[in-house]
Design a protein around this motif. Structure first.
Motif, mmCIF file in Angstrom:
data_model
loop_
_atom_site.group_PDB
_atom_site.id
_atom_site.type_symbol
_atom_site.label_atom_id
_atom_site.label_comp_id
_atom_site.label_asym_id
_atom_site.label_seq_id
_atom_site.Cartn_x
_atom_site.Cartn_y
_atom_site.Cartn_z
ATOM 1 N N TYR A 1 -19.499 -102.374 -24.241
ATOM 2 C CA TYR A 1 -20.833 -101.792 -24.333
ATOM 3 C C TYR A 1 -20.773 -100.486 -25.111
ATOM 4 O O TYR A 1 -19.834 -99.697 -24.968
ATOM 5 N N GLU B 1 -25.559 -95.640 -20.915
ATOM 6 C CA GLU B 1 -26.290 -96.120 -19.739
ATOM 7 C C GLU B 1 -25.780 -97.487 -19.290
ATOM 8 O O GLU B 1 -25.740 -97.787 -18.093
ATOM 9 N N ASP B 2 -25.356 -98.316 -20.243
ATOM 10 C CA ASP B 2 -24.811 -99.630 -19.878
ATOM 11 C C ASP B 2 -23.440 -99.493 -19.238
ATOM 12 O O ASP B 2 -23.109 -100.205 -18.294
ATOM 13 N N LYS C 1 -23.734 -98.451 -15.709
ATOM 14 C CA LYS C 1 -24.221 -99.511 -14.828
ATOM 15 C C LYS C 1 -23.128 -100.503 -14.455
ATOM 16 O O LYS C 1 -23.339 -101.380 -13.623
ATOM 17 N N ARG D 1 -21.759 -103.028 -16.142
ATOM 18 C CA ARG D 1 -22.292 -104.363 -16.424
ATOM 19 C C ARG D 1 -21.221 -105.256 -17.045
ATOM 20 O O ARG D 1 -21.469 -105.944 -18.023
ATOM 21 N N ALA E 1 -30.983 -110.329 -20.746
ATOM 22 C CA ALA E 1 -30.384 -109.044 -21.124
ATOM 23 C C ALA E 1 -31.002 -108.459 -22.381
ATOM 24 O O ALA E 1 -30.835 -107.277 -22.661
ATOM 25 N N TYR F 1 -27.982 -107.066 -26.868
ATOM 26 C CA TYR F 1 -26.657 -107.288 -26.299
ATOM 27 C C TYR F 1 -25.966 -108.500 -26.915
ATOM 28 O O TYR F 1 -24.740 -108.542 -27.009
#
Length: 353
Positions: free
Chosen positions: A156, A160-161, A164, A166, A195, A199
């Motif tokens: 990522y 922010e990702d 998280k 993710r 998503a 992404y």
């Protein structure tokens, strides 16, 4: 080694390629490679740290040994038949798979009679996906020899990702030998439609970087990118980010050829169906050295011949609201004893003997 032999006459009659007649009879070996999203091939036990609870005996799907054994048999039936339209009794040299929980599932799959008869083996590296689904590769060791496996992580870019956490499926890369040639396979399962396109576009760029690194190490390496892309061939992630083009003659040296583009664009069919409309998320994409541009007929090395969305009547719903859709394992909370919400795809290759 079992191989399908094609004469030049047969080759020309089925319109594979415009090729001048030759007084000498030439022979060709055909090979098949495939991809199949197995739709939630989970065992019945909890994997620590994974959100696999709906596929436990007490979970939402009441997933027990009976259902698991049926799922294995159904998957093995399809996998064993992929490629047999051209190569009866032989099938695919290798098949990329997605939505597999772990190595145990792949071993149980290879132990099914349909795959065991051809001595199928598997490659797998446990990935970080929170739900626990991975990509893997099944292969026939009499046709494909594995040399190296790597799981390249999906990275990522946005803070922010990252915060998280993710974590998702990486790019499972297998290098080996097919028909005496160095080939590499990148098996992918890009982030879902929920998503957002960004992404998957990011995924396309990263796949391209993996492909470029393989070719930098060996410019003669023939690279297959295959997987559930969660995008159609015309979407930005595939057409621009990965550079997977729809016509062989339009493919630049740093791009790839997507033979499945026109199946959706012109034939209006695909590998999964939603609200009566076909999508084609399951693709096998090729580096230019696997193709011949117009006017060339070099089959001294492996070259693309044709592709197919693999279909059998048993793979489809035959009644009810979802008639004509791929027959899933579950629908509306009901166990259908089906196969997958995706259809498999196959690419055929030729090489002069």
């Amino acid at each position: 080694m079992k191989r399908q032999l094609l004469t030049l006459l047969a080759f020309m009659l089925i319109g594979v390629c415009a090729m001048a007649q030759d007084s000498s009879e030439k022979r060709y070996a055909a090979y098949a490679v495939g991809f199949y999203n197995l739709e939630n091939l989970f065992d019945t036990e909890h994997d620590e740290g994974k959100n696999d609870f709906e596929y436990l005996p007490e979970g939402k799907n009441k997933w027990n040994e009976l259902k698991y054994s049926h799922k294995l048999h159904n998957m093995a039936t399809v996998l064993s038949e992929m490629g047999t339209d051209v190569l009866p009794g032989v099938g695919c040299a290798f098949i990329g798979v997605s939505e597999v929980e772990n190595a145990r599932c792949l071993q149980d799959l290879c132990d099914q009679p349909e795959l065991k008869a051809r001595n199928f083996k598997f490659c797998h590296i446990e990935g970080p996906d929170k739900r626990g689904v991975d990509c893997g590769l099944l292969y026939n060791p009499s046709l494909f020899t594995v040399k190296k496996t790597t799981l390249v992580p999906y990275v990522y870019e946005l803070q922010e990702d990252i915060e998280k956490d993710r974590q998702t499926r990486g790019f499972f890369t297998v290098s080996g030998t097919l028909a005496g040639e160095h080939v590499s396979v990148i098996v992918c399962h890009l982030p879902s439609r929920f998503a957002g396109s960004y992404y998957r576009e990011l995924g396309g760029k990263q796949i391209r970087a993996v492909k470029d690194s393989l070719l930098e190490d060996d410019p003669e390496c023939k690279v297959f990118v295959m997987g559930d892309m969660n995008d159609d061939p015309s979407n930005k992630s595939m057409y621009e980010s990965l550079g997977a083009k729809d016509e062989i003659d339009d493919v630049d040296d740093d791009e790839m050829y997507n033979p499945f583009y026109n199946i959706l664009a012109k034939q209006k069919t695909g590998t999964l169906r939603y609200d009566g409309k076909w999508n084609l998320f399951d693709q096998i994409i090729l580096t230019p050295n696997l193709t011949n541009k117009e006017g060339r007929r070099d089959l001294s090395t492996l070259k693309y011949w044709k592709c197919q969305v693999f279909r059998r009547d048993y793979l489809f719903q035959t009644e009810g609201k979802y008639k004509g859709n791929p027959k899933r394992t579950h629908a509306g909370g009901v166990w259908l004893d089906g196969y997958s919400d995706h259809l498999p795809v196959v690419v055929y290759l030729l090489k002069q003997m």
